[in-house]
Design a protein around this motif. Structure first.
Motif, mmCIF file in Angstrom:
data_model
loop_
_atom_site.group_PDB
_atom_site.id
_atom_site.type_symbol
_atom_site.label_atom_id
_atom_site.label_comp_id
_atom_site.label_asym_id
_atom_site.label_seq_id
_atom_site.Cartn_x
_atom_site.Cartn_y
_atom_site.Cartn_z
ATOM 1 N N HIS A 1 0.846 -1.348 0.047
ATOM 2 C CA HIS A 1 -0.097 -0.036 -0.024
ATOM 3 C C HIS A 1 0.958 1.134 -0.275
ATOM 4 O O HIS A 1 0.593 2.295 0.550
ATOM 5 N N HIS A 2 1.809 1.198 -0.625
ATOM 6 C CA HIS A 2 3.044 1.998 -0.749
ATOM 7 C C HIS A 2 3.641 2.400 -2.262
ATOM 8 O O HIS A 2 4.006 1.471 -2.646
ATOM 9 N N CYS A 3 3.720 3.533 -2.561
ATOM 10 C CA CYS A 3 4.365 3.495 -4.151
ATOM 11 C C CYS A 3 5.715 4.304 -3.966
ATOM 12 O O CYS A 3 5.922 5.541 -3.174
ATOM 13 N N ALA A 4 6.765 3.628 -4.542
ATOM 14 C CA ALA A 4 8.080 4.515 -4.735
ATOM 15 C C ALA A 4 7.912 5.188 -6.084
ATOM 16 O O ALA A 4 7.327 4.643 -6.907
ATOM 17 N N GLY A 5 8.560 6.359 -6.035
ATOM 18 C CA GLY A 5 8.299 7.221 -7.288
ATOM 19 C C GLY A 5 9.674 8.102 -7.404
ATOM 20 O O GLY A 5 10.524 8.419 -6.545
#
Length: 413
Positions: free
Chosen positions: A184-188
């Motif tokens: 539930h976490h996005c790396a960008g």
């Protein structure tokens, strides 16, 4: 100092909350560790929801934003499916730029956040202090919060704390219990470029779903002065599982992908590639507790499909101001009373977040994604649903109707 309400963070969520409180005649203390204008790593897109939230703060604000040279109006989205098909979806069918107001805009966060802060500075009800980094939050026996800097300097004691200090909020992690969950976490990553060719004359934002980069995506968003915001995002769990080097993959796709390489051949990157993390709203979390409310990224409210977080921060800021005012009137800062804030936020955003979560999962199935992209070309319900993630179409009533989902997947003109 002693005060009823303190807001940590002067980004879109915190500034919105402060401005709504000021409009209602309530004083508040607004603290931020930065000095504005300051940069914030982001995709920089301002959806139709942002425009409507600005209008709720002040009728004149959308026009003031539209007239500002720091933004460009955006008239739609170009989706590029894994099979390479381009699906162009205008925010308004048959739009006429000479008659219609743009549904969306694109502006660097350096500029947009400062746009809101300049409005904050105009309000005498808001005690706004910059360069104040609160690192210690102590709950006193009488229920108030004592706020201190790293060297132990006491800044304020407050009855109610509105936490809007972003995705890396130590309060959200350590006190509210919002642990980083890779699913539930996005790396960008984000970089600014100039000289990118082939940008839409109508400033459509581009989302590229490249087959060997799924379940991630690449974006290209036009900006003023011929610049573009370019970046990639992928679930943190997928980055770890696939051992993806996002920085290397971004460079590789810009240099070699058929839809991008010619457009970036003579482009120049402006400054470094910067990374950021996005706590997604794909899981419902508690947004309140004993004498505190969590807003925006600190509340893990980012759209799981589009990565859009500005409007959700502003929506939560509006509701936080409402319930903060009610709590002060009632002198009730208990978890039970403040849970009504959670209910208000999720009534507005909950079903849209669930739909975005479902669409996020499509990124694991390129064939199904291609099918939907092909269907959307002849399916007004699906096209409208995709565009609504960036506009302010309140989808709640349609989402309650079972027939909506049949039309979503199988409807046609």
């Amino acid at each position: 100092m002693e005060t009823d309400i303190c807001i940590l963070g002067a980004g879109p969520g915190g500034a919105t909350a402060a401005l709504h409180l000021a409009n209602a005649g309530y004083r508040c203390l607004l603290l931020d560790r930065a000095t504005f204008p300051r940069d914030k790593v982001c995709g920089d897109a301002l959806s139709g929801k942002v425009i409507n939230e600005l209008r709720r703060i002040g009728e004149e604000l959308p026009a003031r934003l539209t007239a500002a040279p720091m933004q460009v109006p955006s008239w739609g989205i170009d989706f590029f499916a894994p099979n390479g098909r381009r699906l162009g979806i205008p925010f308004r069918p048959d739009f006429d730029k000479t008659r219609h107001a743009a549904a969306g805009h694109i502006a660097k966060r350096l500029d947009f956040d400062n746009f809101l802060v300049e409005e904050v500075r105009r309000r005498p009800e808001i005690d706004f202090r910059e360069n104040v980094d609160i690192t210690q939050h102590e709950r006193l026996p009488d229920g108030r919060w004592c706020l201190r800097t790293a060297d132990g300097t006491e800044v304020a004691t407050v009855k109610l704390l509105l936490v809007a200090n972003g995705a890396q909020s130590s309060f959200a992690r350590q006190i509210a219990g919002h642990a980083l969950e890779p699913d539930h976490h996005c790396a960008g990553l984000r970089a600014y470029y100039e000289g990118v060719t082939g940008l839409s004359p109508d400033n459509f934002i581009e989302l590229h779903f490249i087959k060997d980069f799924l379940p991630g995506y690449l974006w290209v968003f036009p900006l003023p002065n011929g610049q573009a915001n370019v970046g990639v995002g992928m679930l943190t769990s997928a980055v770890s599982k696939k051992k993806v080097n996002l920085r290397a993959r971004l460079a590789e796709m810009l240099e070699t992908h058929p839809a991008l390489k010619e457009r970036f051949a003579n482009a120049t990157r402006l400054g470094p590639v910067r990374g950021f993390g996005l706590p997604l709203g794909s899981k419902r979390r508690s947004l309140s507790g004993a004498a505190y409310l969590l807003l925006g990224d600190a509340g893990s409210l980012i759209d799981p499909f589009s990565g859009e977080g500005i409007s959700h921060a502003m929506v939560s800021g509006r509701h936080a101001a409402d319930w903060a005012a009610q709590a002060v009137r009632a002198q009730n800062f208990s978890p039970e009373f403040l849970q009504q804030y959670d209910a208000a936020v999720y009534r507005r955003l909950g079903q849209e977040l669930r739909l975005s979560r479902a669409m996020q999962r499509l990124l694991n199935f390129p064939t199904l994604f291609n099918f939907i992209a092909n269907r959307a070309a002849n399916n007004p319900t699906l096209a409208e649903t995709l565009s609504s993630m960036f506009m302010d179409l309140d989808m709640r009533e349609r989402l309650r109707q079972p027939g909506f989902y049949v039309k979503l997947l199988f409807g046609s003109k």
